[in-house]
Design a protein around this motif. Sequence first.
Motif, PDB file in Angstrom:
ATOM      1  N   VAL A 220       0.860  -1.184   0.000  1.00 48.66           N
ATOM      2  CA  VAL A 220       0.000   0.000   0.000  1.00 48.66           C
ATOM      3  C   VAL A 220       0.894   1.232   0.000  1.00 48.66           C
ATOM      4  O   VAL A 220       1.937   1.257   0.665  1.00 48.66           O
ATOM      5  CB  VAL A 220      -0.918   0.024   1.252  1.00 48.66           C
ATOM      6  N   GLY A 221       0.500   2.250  -0.741  1.00 48.29           N
ATOM      7  CA  GLY A 221       1.244   3.502  -0.761  1.00 48.29           C
ATOM      8  C   GLY A 221       0.615   4.543   0.143  1.00 48.29           C
ATOM      9  O   GLY A 221      -0.442   4.323   0.744  1.00 48.29           O
TER      10      GLY A 221
ATOM     11  N   GLY B 266       1.025  10.976   9.014  1.00 48.83           N
ATOM     12  CA  GLY B 266       0.363  12.245   8.728  1.00 48.83           C
ATOM     13  C   GLY B 266      -0.330  12.320   7.388  1.00 48.83           C
ATOM     14  O   GLY B 266      -0.973  13.323   7.086  1.00 48.83           O
ATOM     15  N   SER B 267      -0.218  11.267   6.555  1.00 49.47           N
ATOM     16  CA  SER B 267      -0.937  11.280   5.273  1.00 49.47           C
ATOM     17  C   SER B 267      -2.425  11.074   5.515  1.00 49.47           C
ATOM     18  O   SER B 267      -2.846  10.537   6.541  1.00 49.47           O
ATOM     19  CB  SER B 267      -0.410  10.174   4.353  1.00 49.47           C
ATOM     20  N   MET B 268      -3.242  11.509   4.561  1.00 53.20           N
ATOM     21  CA  MET B 268      -4.691  11.382   4.707  1.00 53.20           C
ATOM     22  C   MET B 268      -5.102   9.922   4.874  1.00 53.20           C
ATOM     23  O   MET B 268      -5.935   9.591   5.723  1.00 53.20           O
ATOM     24  CB  MET B 268      -5.387  11.981   3.481  1.00 53.20           C
ATOM     25  N   LEU B 269      -4.499   9.034   4.066  1.00 54.99           N
ATOM     26  CA  LEU B 269      -4.847   7.615   4.146  1.00 54.99           C
ATOM     27  C   LEU B 269      -4.446   7.034   5.499  1.00 54.99           C
ATOM     28  O   LEU B 269      -5.198   6.268   6.105  1.00 54.99           O
ATOM     29  CB  LEU B 269      -4.165   6.856   3.007  1.00 54.99           C
TER      30      LEU B 269
ATOM     31  N   ASP C  27     -16.533  -0.133  -5.736  1.00 54.44           N
ATOM     32  CA  ASP C  27     -17.388   0.206  -6.878  1.00 54.44           C
ATOM     33  C   ASP C  27     -17.862   1.658  -6.821  1.00 54.44           C
ATOM     34  O   ASP C  27     -18.328   2.197  -7.827  1.00 54.44           O
ATOM     35  CB  ASP C  27     -18.605  -0.726  -6.944  1.00 54.44           C
ATOM     36  N   VAL C  28     -17.753   2.286  -5.668  1.00 52.74           N
ATOM     37  CA  VAL C  28     -18.156   3.688  -5.542  1.00 52.74           C
ATOM     38  C   VAL C  28     -17.049   4.622  -6.014  1.00 52.74           C
ATOM     39  O   VAL C  28     -17.320   5.674  -6.584  1.00 52.74           O
ATOM     40  CB  VAL C  28     -18.554   4.008  -4.081  1.00 52.74           C
ATOM     41  N   PHE C  29     -15.783   4.234  -5.792  1.00 52.62           N
ATOM     42  CA  PHE C  29     -14.694   5.124  -6.179  1.00 52.62           C
ATOM     43  C   PHE C  29     -13.692   4.420  -7.080  1.00 52.62           C
ATOM     44  O   PHE C  29     -13.665   4.639  -8.272  1.00 52.62           O
ATOM     45  CB  PHE C  29     -13.999   5.699  -4.938  1.00 52.62           C
ATOM     46  N   SER C  30     -12.847   3.555  -6.522  1.00 50.75           N
ATOM     47  CA  SER C  30     -11.880   2.822  -7.351  1.00 50.75           C
ATOM     48  C   SER C  30     -11.368   1.627  -6.570  1.00 50.75           C
ATOM     49  O   SER C  30     -11.736   1.411  -5.411  1.00 50.75           O
ATOM     50  CB  SER C  30     -10.707   3.720  -7.768  1.00 50.75           C
ATOM     51  N   CYS C  31     -10.468   0.863  -7.198  1.00 49.93           N
ATOM     52  CA  CYS C  31     -10.066  -0.418  -6.634  1.00 49.93           C
ATOM     53  C   CYS C  31      -8.992  -0.265  -5.556  1.00 49.93           C
ATOM     54  O   CYS C  31      -8.391   0.787  -5.386  1.00 49.93           O
ATOM     55  CB  CYS C  31      -9.551  -1.340  -7.735  1.00 49.93           C
ATOM     56  N   GLY C  32      -8.757  -1.373  -4.846  1.00 44.99           N
ATOM     57  CA  GLY C  32      -7.703  -1.418  -3.847  1.00 44.99           C
ATOM     58  C   GLY C  32      -8.152  -0.918  -2.491  1.00 44.99           C
ATOM     59  O   GLY C  32      -9.281  -0.440  -2.308  1.00 44.99           O
ATOM     60  N   LEU C  33      -7.262  -1.027  -1.518  1.00 45.18           N
ATOM     61  CA  LEU C  33      -7.574  -0.596  -0.159  1.00 45.18           C
ATOM     62  C   LEU C  33      -7.905   0.892  -0.112  1.00 45.18           C
ATOM     63  O   LEU C  33      -8.910   1.299   0.481  1.00 45.18           O
ATOM     64  CB  LEU C  33      -6.387  -0.902   0.760  1.00 45.18           C
TER      65      LEU C  33
ATOM     66  N   GLY D 200      -8.845   2.900  -2.579  1.00 41.98           N
ATOM     67  CA  GLY D 200     -10.073   3.184  -3.317  1.00 41.98           C
ATOM     68  C   GLY D 200     -11.315   2.773  -2.554  1.00 41.98           C
ATOM     69  O   GLY D 200     -12.322   3.491  -2.535  1.00 41.98           O
ATOM     70  N   ALA D 201     -11.268   1.604  -1.906  1.00 39.25           N
ATOM     71  CA  ALA D 201     -12.406   1.140  -1.117  1.00 39.25           C
ATOM     72  C   ALA D 201     -12.653   2.050   0.081  1.00 39.25           C
ATOM     73  O   ALA D 201     -13.802   2.326   0.446  1.00 39.25           O
ATOM     74  CB  ALA D 201     -12.166  -0.296  -0.650  1.00 39.25           C
ATOM     75  N   LEU D 202     -11.559   2.530   0.698  1.00 43.16           N
ATOM     76  CA  LEU D 202     -11.718   3.432   1.837  1.00 43.16           C
ATOM     77  C   LEU D 202     -12.378   4.742   1.400  1.00 43.16           C
ATOM     78  O   LEU D 202     -13.245   5.274   2.100  1.00 43.16           O
ATOM     79  CB  LEU D 202     -10.356   3.703   2.481  1.00 43.16           C
ATOM     80  N   HIS D 203     -11.976   5.249   0.233  1.00 42.74           N
ATOM     81  CA  HIS D 203     -12.634   6.455  -0.277  1.00 42.74           C
ATOM     82  C   HIS D 203     -14.118   6.181  -0.568  1.00 42.74           C
ATOM     83  O   HIS D 203     -14.961   7.063  -0.346  1.00 42.74           O
ATOM     84  CB  HIS D 203     -11.930   6.952  -1.531  1.00 42.74           C
ATOM     85  N   GLY D 204     -14.420   4.982  -1.052  1.00 37.75           N
ATOM     86  CA  GLY D 204     -15.826   4.621  -1.239  1.00 37.75           C
ATOM     87  C   GLY D 204     -16.587   4.677   0.070  1.00 37.75           C
ATOM     88  O   GLY D 204     -17.737   5.138   0.133  1.00 37.75           O
ATOM     89  N   GLY D 205     -15.951   4.228   1.157  1.00 34.78           N
ATOM     90  CA  GLY D 205     -16.576   4.289   2.478  1.00 34.78           C
ATOM     91  C   GLY D 205     -16.764   5.717   2.960  1.00 34.78           C
ATOM     92  O   GLY D 205     -17.808   6.059   3.552  1.00 34.78           O
ATOM     93  N   LEU D 206     -15.765   6.576   2.734  1.00 36.41           N
ATOM     94  CA  LEU D 206     -15.893   7.979   3.134  1.00 36.41           C
ATOM     95  C   LEU D 206     -17.012   8.677   2.359  1.00 36.41           C
ATOM     96  O   LEU D 206     -17.775   9.466   2.929  1.00 36.41           O
ATOM     97  CB  LEU D 206     -14.569   8.705   2.896  1.00 36.41           C
ATOM     98  N   LEU D 207     -17.129   8.370   1.064  1.00 34.80           N
ATOM     99  CA  LEU D 207     -18.205   8.950   0.263  1.00 34.80           C
ATOM    100  C   LEU D 207     -19.564   8.482   0.762  1.00 34.80           C
ATOM    101  O   LEU D 207     -20.509   9.270   0.857  1.00 34.80           O
ATOM    102  CB  LEU D 207     -18.016   8.583  -1.209  1.00 34.80           C
TER     103      LEU D 207
END
Length: 576
Positions: A60-61, A66-69, A500-506, A508-515
């Motif tokens: 994972v990148g 302190g990064s947002m992720l 499926d809401v945002f994009s693939c990977g950990l 992307g899935a986390l951003h889907g959850g935030l959305l």
Amino acid sequence: MWVTLLLLAALGTLALGLVAHRLLSPAGSPFAWPPPGPPRPLVTDPRARDKVLKRGIHYVGQMHEGSMLRVALDQLTEGQLRWQRLPDPYDEVALGPRRFHLRSGKTAFAAALEEQFPAERAAIAEFMRVSKMASRHVALLAVLKLVPRWVAALLVRTGLIYWISPVFRVAATSHSDAVARLTADPDLRALLSYLFYGTAPRDSSFLVNLLMVHHYQRGAWYPRGGASEIAFHTIPPIERAGGAVLVRAPVTCILVSPTGTAQGVVVQKGPGEEEVEILAPLVISDAGIFNTFGKLLPPQLRSHPGVRARLAMVRPSMGSFLVFVGLRGGAAELGLPPTNFWIYPHNDLDDMMTRYASLSRDEVPDNLAMMFITFPAAKDPTYEQRHPGRSCMTILTMARYEWFQDWAGTRAKHRGPDYQRYKRDIAQRLLERALLRFPHLRDKVEFVEAASPLTNQHYLGAPRGEMYGAEHDVARFTPAVVAAMRAETPIKNLYLTGQDVFSCGLAGALHGGLLCASSVLGRLLYLDLLLLKKRIKRHLRQQAARAAGDSGSGDTGRGDTGCGDSPVAGSELPSQ
């Protein structure tokens, strides 16, 4: 010209009003200050981990302190998830006989590319410039998914969306077309496309590939204790909030009222056991768009015009085939590298995927294309503690569901000798290729297990064995589809979350959850996270300054900064 400017000003005023409304929402920020921590010792008792599926994450990148992720995952896991940074080179890419290395760092990444392609400095500089723009503007895709539908429709239909930011045009551009304009060097073109997720470069979005490359520019990381640690440490916060995490209890149907409102789910208590209705004020599905709309909704609602329109915009992505190899000997003893290895037969990835995808089932074992090799035991410093004297290798390639479709519907582990023979043929060919790269492991192999798209279908519930949900092609990232693929669904009180809401990977899935959470709460959680991130970074700077002052005054024996609201223990100050 003036009409356009006035319209943009009106939309800006509207957007500010929406932000203010969400910030003043009764639902306050769900994020904690001070952030939780420090991590407790690794839990290895299998009885304590019976709710956790052993998932596969290779790296994972953007996990630097302190990064947002990192801030988001620390919140979700109460600071218990620890990350191990991979040394450079984090990736090696083979294009036929030629090998290239990727290194992390704001300047080191581009410098490593320039070393290997000295005649392509201008192309590399332009790629880095566009990559930086994409990383800064990608949040606008999230905004497009959160604004009211009529606003999104207006922006898309009038073409104003392209005036807001170049990121939307980049998203709707073929990756192959974009890199062809950057450089004529076929190796560099391939290297800028190597982070493979099953979509040929010509069919994939330039934006997705830019973000994939940018994702690792600050480093690559692996969860200490393995990928299952992520799920393991998200369970306690859920349970403390009054939730429950159920395993071996599949959802069989979404309950919908006569007026068309989602009101709960039907859950099977266990294999062959009775079904139970669980009522809820709203339903959030992480089962993916194809399962949610095509399987879990009542039959009469699957033909809902809004549901059918959303499904028509996307298609399942390609499946995968994995080989898990058990090795005799520890990672250090065997000299296993933490580097990930991407191996391609040549530098024309579009031609490679076209030929590979067109193969018949019987042609596949003798014509395997790309291959990814990784050694989880070499990335995780706790692996030797958990599995002394043993290590492992994982090999991955892409695979079409159609090659295994004849065995669909058969029971896992009881699919018959033909299936086992076919799976074994592919696994052995992949293993032989891996041993050509690492010949010293040939007499260290203890066992080999393989997973086909049918394995993914069984264990992950992926309808066609796909790893990454909906296909990440150019069409999915056009503004109209970006706006439509949002958390809200045509069924009232039913929401989607995940990749499926945002994009693939950990990430992307986390951003889907935030959305999804932002939509449910009526609050822009990204702003809450951004404010928390700034607070944490300021606090870390203060800690570092105090630590430097203590060191300068000769007080080096102190392990605590003396701050009660420290986001990390004194011994866990970031070393990156």
